[in-house]
Structures are given as C-alpha cells and as structure tokens.
Design a protein around this motif. Structure first.
Motif, mmCIF file in Angstrom:
data_model
loop_
_atom_site.group_PDB
_atom_site.id
_atom_site.type_symbol
_atom_site.label_atom_id
_atom_site.label_comp_id
_atom_site.label_asym_id
_atom_site.label_seq_id
_atom_site.Cartn_x
_atom_site.Cartn_y
_atom_site.Cartn_z
ATOM 1 N N GLU A 1 0.395 7.937 0.566
ATOM 2 C CA GLU A 1 -0.386 8.959 0.450
ATOM 3 C C GLU A 1 -1.319 8.874 -0.641
ATOM 4 O O GLU A 1 -2.527 9.057 -0.636
ATOM 5 C CB GLU A 1 0.410 10.307 0.168
ATOM 6 N N LYS A 2 -0.976 8.110 -1.777
ATOM 7 C CA LYS A 2 -1.825 7.953 -3.036
ATOM 8 C C LYS A 2 -3.017 6.894 -2.555
ATOM 9 O O LYS A 2 -3.955 7.226 -3.044
ATOM 10 C CB LYS A 2 -1.004 7.332 -4.109
ATOM 11 N N PHE A 3 -2.652 5.691 -1.857
ATOM 12 C CA PHE A 3 -3.581 5.096 -1.619
ATOM 13 C C PHE A 3 -4.615 5.631 -0.411
ATOM 14 O O PHE A 3 -5.786 5.386 -0.739
ATOM 15 C CB PHE A 3 -3.010 3.700 -0.863
ATOM 16 N N ILE A 4 -4.121 6.330 0.425
ATOM 17 C CA ILE A 4 -4.932 7.048 1.371
ATOM 18 C C ILE A 4 -5.922 7.971 0.389
ATOM 19 O O ILE A 4 -7.117 8.200 0.935
ATOM 20 C CB ILE A 4 -4.323 7.703 2.538
ATOM 21 N N GLN A 5 -5.395 8.844 -0.391
ATOM 22 C CA GLN A 5 -6.271 9.578 -1.122
ATOM 23 C C GLN A 5 -7.398 8.887 -1.917
ATOM 24 O O GLN A 5 -8.578 9.377 -1.884
ATOM 25 C CB GLN A 5 -5.254 10.307 -2.275
ATOM 26 N N ALA B 1 0.878 -1.231 -0.106
ATOM 27 C CA ALA B 1 0.009 -0.215 0.025
ATOM 28 C C ALA B 1 0.714 1.230 0.105
ATOM 29 O O ALA B 1 0.201 2.370 -0.154
ATOM 30 C CB ALA B 1 -0.902 -0.154 1.203
ATOM 31 N N GLY B 2 2.145 1.245 0.004
ATOM 32 C CA GLY B 2 2.896 2.335 0.058
ATOM 33 C C GLY B 2 3.454 2.620 -1.438
ATOM 34 O O GLY B 2 2.657 3.202 -2.398
ATOM 35 N N ARG B 3 4.862 2.787 -1.489
ATOM 36 C CA ARG B 3 5.238 3.563 -2.570
ATOM 37 C C ARG B 3 5.174 2.453 -3.771
ATOM 38 O O ARG B 3 4.972 2.736 -4.941
ATOM 39 C CB ARG B 3 6.488 3.791 -2.540
ATOM 40 N N GLU B 4 5.148 1.292 -3.560
ATOM 41 C CA GLU B 4 4.595 0.136 -4.693
ATOM 42 C C GLU B 4 3.566 0.435 -5.298
ATOM 43 O O GLU B 4 3.270 0.479 -6.643
ATOM 44 C CB GLU B 4 4.725 -1.300 -4.183
ATOM 45 N N TYR B 5 2.285 0.829 -4.360
ATOM 46 C CA TYR B 5 1.143 1.176 -4.735
ATOM 47 C C TYR B 5 1.146 2.466 -5.639
ATOM 48 O O TYR B 5 0.656 2.516 -7.076
ATOM 49 C CB TYR B 5 -0.055 1.172 -3.766
ATOM 50 N N ALA B 6 1.935 3.400 -5.187
ATOM 51 C CA ALA B 6 2.011 4.770 -6.060
ATOM 52 C C ALA B 6 2.512 4.502 -7.475
ATOM 53 O O ALA B 6 2.059 5.265 -8.111
ATOM 54 C CB ALA B 6 2.805 5.659 -5.113
ATOM 55 N N SER C 1 -5.021 0.489 9.343
ATOM 56 C CA SER C 1 -4.163 -0.367 8.881
ATOM 57 C C SER C 1 -3.062 -0.494 8.281
ATOM 58 O O SER C 1 -1.943 -0.753 8.290
ATOM 59 C CB SER C 1 -5.125 -1.669 8.373
ATOM 60 N N VAL C 2 -3.285 0.209 7.016
ATOM 61 C CA VAL C 2 -2.248 1.025 6.223
ATOM 62 C C VAL C 2 -1.099 1.757 6.971
ATOM 63 O O VAL C 2 0.171 1.726 6.752
ATOM 64 C CB VAL C 2 -2.600 1.812 5.216
ATOM 65 N N LEU C 3 -1.586 2.736 7.793
ATOM 66 C CA LEU C 3 -0.621 3.537 8.765
ATOM 67 C C LEU C 3 0.230 2.938 9.896
ATOM 68 O O LEU C 3 1.161 3.308 10.079
ATOM 69 C CB LEU C 3 -1.349 4.761 9.065
ATOM 70 N N GLY C 4 -0.445 1.863 10.017
ATOM 71 C CA GLY C 4 0.545 0.800 11.065
ATOM 72 C C GLY C 4 1.542 0.278 10.221
ATOM 73 O O GLY C 4 2.297 -0.060 11.160
ATOM 74 N N ARG C 5 1.630 0.387 9.024
ATOM 75 C CA ARG C 5 2.781 -0.473 8.166
ATOM 76 C C ARG C 5 3.421 0.803 7.571
ATOM 77 O O ARG C 5 4.627 0.554 7.181
ATOM 78 C CB ARG C 5 2.288 -1.440 7.312
ATOM 79 N N HIS C 6 2.761 1.635 7.027
ATOM 80 C CA HIS C 6 3.699 2.721 6.102
ATOM 81 C C HIS C 6 3.468 4.225 6.813
ATOM 82 O O HIS C 6 2.423 4.356 7.575
ATOM 83 C CB HIS C 6 2.951 2.775 4.706
ATOM 84 N N SER C 7 4.531 4.947 6.478
ATOM 85 C CA SER C 7 4.259 6.435 6.606
ATOM 86 C C SER C 7 3.111 7.072 5.965
ATOM 87 O O SER C 7 2.764 6.652 4.943
ATOM 88 C CB SER C 7 5.589 7.209 6.482
ATOM 89 N N ALA C 8 2.609 8.181 6.372
ATOM 90 C CA ALA C 8 1.494 8.887 5.722
ATOM 91 C C ALA C 8 1.954 9.293 4.472
ATOM 92 O O ALA C 8 1.256 9.167 3.413
ATOM 93 C CB ALA C 8 1.022 10.018 6.380
ATOM 94 N N SER C 9 3.395 9.728 4.388
ATOM 95 C CA SER C 9 3.754 10.145 2.951
ATOM 96 C C SER C 9 3.990 8.932 2.004
ATOM 97 O O SER C 9 3.647 9.134 0.858
ATOM 98 C CB SER C 9 5.027 10.927 3.331
ATOM 99 N N ALA C 10 4.406 7.813 2.366
ATOM 100 C CA ALA C 10 4.614 6.847 1.635
ATOM 101 C C ALA C 10 3.131 6.230 0.964
ATOM 102 O O ALA C 10 3.288 5.867 -0.259
ATOM 103 C CB ALA C 10 5.500 5.602 2.269
#
Length: 291
Positions: A74-78, A23-28, A63-72
């Motif tokens: 960001e795209k998925f959270i958006q 869900a982090g930079r790989e998703y972005a 769940s996502v923020l438990g594994r990744h930073s908000a910046s990493a």
C-alpha cells in the motif's frame, strides 16, 4: 545499486525488477530513512523513469501487485499515485503555476538588487550554509540529480524557515537539478512544506527527526524550532479539465514525442500520420543545469 541513471527504458525496467521484492512491508518500514547517496537501497529510485514515462505508473503497479498483496504494498502504491495526483491537481488549477512563476520572477529580481539575499541564496545553492545536513543535500543534488524524498522535505523546510529564503527560488533550484523534477510534484511539494497547499499546516524540519532518519549521520543545530506557515491570497479557483473534442471529429493528427513522455500510447481514437521526436542535446542524457 550505485546512484547512476542511464536514460533508457531497459534500465528503468531493470531497476523495477530489482526493487519488486522490496516493495511490500520492507519498503513501508524503511522508506523514510535517508542512508546516503550510495544507491538509496531502501527506495526504488524509479522516479526519473516514471517522470519521463520511460516506465509508466500502470506497469509499475502491475509488477508490484504480481509479487505483493495490495495491503502489503500500500505505501509504495500510494507514492506512485502521488505523482499522478499532483499532475491532475495542478492541471485543474493553472493559477497556482502562474502564481509560482510570478513569485519566481520577483525572487530573481530581488537577487539582482539585494546583496544579502543573493549571498544567502548562493551559499544555500552551493552547500555553504554551515548546516551540515543541508549542505550535504545541496551538493548531493547538484552532483547526482537526485535526493531521497525525506531529504527533499527537510531541505525545503530549512530553506524556507531557517534560512528564510523565498520558497520559489528553492523550487527553482530543485527543478534545475532534479532528474525527476516536474512542475506539479515539485511546485506543490514546496507549497505543502511552506503551508500553502494545506493552508495553515507547514512542515518543520527537526534535529531529532533528521538524526533518527539519517541513522545519526547528521544532527544539525540552529534549525528553526517554531514558525508560522506562509500565507497568500486565495484559494485560487479550480477549473474543469478540457475535453479532447478535437479527437472526435477525425482530423489529421501528428504526434510530437518529447522528454515529457517517452512511452507514447495511443489511447484516444486517433491515428497520427507523421511522428516527430524532439531530442535533447546529445551530450546530456537527462535535463540538468548548474546552480
């Protein structure tokens, strides 16, 4: 992960757990690629569960923020927030939904009286237009109830600007097939492609873009190269959200659980007395229909 959507909260949570590492930079970097219906591994495919609130937006984001930073992440959270944003935007502008329903009614009436339009509409619904990518997506949607988000944008653009079909009929086609289809995201997404939501700015599907983000699986020819956005009277007025005053006077309250919200939370100061469940037909795990 195979493209199958068992309609249970357990399955939704399993999918969330499976996707969190990506869900982090790989998703972005990978989210725009439509690599076919064999699971779409570069996106979460959680939308049917979020749409029916088997899994909620706060659960996903925590769940996502438990594994990744908000910046990493960001795209998925958006993307998670877009669905909530669309709901609020449409709720404050009910005239947009009324106008869509009126346009859909007009489009359906035209199908009864214009043989050429009906033939073109049927070809689009059945994936028989001769545009390889579009025909594939029409069949994938009918068979699976799901399309990659980028494919939805391309499909809507081709429907409106290349095939010249009424956008309301396309939005209706999506609503009758998408497992994650809801009035806000679907209607406003089609309006955005058409250039009605962000007035004067439409989305045009290009052969080069489709070829790049499908890894060369498709390179459709004959697409509209330039086109003007659609237009309408407006903008329609915005209204304030109604305040839930009925909950402040301590009335006797019941709770009706439908497929719109399968994770009821009692956030308001009320204690419902009876609770009723409105199930769908037993043989249908999600709302679907044929073309």
């Amino acid at each position: 992960m195979p493209l199958d959507f068992p309609a249970t909260r357990t399955e939704g949570l399993r999918r969330l757990s499976h996707f969190i590492p990506k869900a982090g930079r790989e998703y972005a970097s990978q989210r725009n690629y439509d690599r076919g219906p064999d699971g779409h591994p570069n996106v979460s495919a959680l939308s049917p569960y979020i749409r029916h609130r088997m899994v909620t937006e706060p659960e996903v984001i925590r769940s996502v923020l438990g594994r990744h930073s908000a910046s990493a992440a960001e795209k998925f959270i958006q993307e998670v927030f877009w669905r909530t944003y669309w709901k609020g935007w449409l709720e404050m502008r009910p005239g947009v939904w009324t106008a869509y329903k009126a346009g859909l009614g007009q489009g359906l009436n035209r199908l009864d009286t214009e043989g050429g339009l009906r033939a073109d509409w049927e070809a689009a619904c059945l994936g028989q237009t001769g545009i390889d990518a579009f025909d594939h997506w029409a069949k994938e949607l009918a068979e699976t109830g799901y399309l990659h988000n980028h494919a939805r944008m391309w499909f809507a653009s081709i429907w409106i600007f290349t095939l010249r079909l009424p956008w309301e009929l396309g939005a209706d086609f999506f609503m009758r097939h998408l497992l994650d289809g809801d009035p806000a995201s679907n209607t406003l997404g089609w309006r955005w492609v058409a250039g009605l939501h962000t007035r004067g700015k439409n989305y045009l599907a290009l052969e080069s873009n489709i070829a790049k983000y499908t890894d060369g699986r498709f390179r459709p020819s004959g697409l509209a190269q330039t086109t003007a956005p659609l237009d309408e009277p407006g903008p329609l007025p915005r209204m304030d959200l109604p305040l839930p005053d009925i909950f402040n006077n301590g009335p006797k309250t019941g709770w009706l659980l439908t497929e719109e919200d399968l994770t009821p939370t009692f956030a308001m100061p009320m204690r419902p007395l009876p609770m009723a469940v409105m199930p769908r037909a037993a043989h249908r795990s999600w709302p679907r229909s044929s073309c």
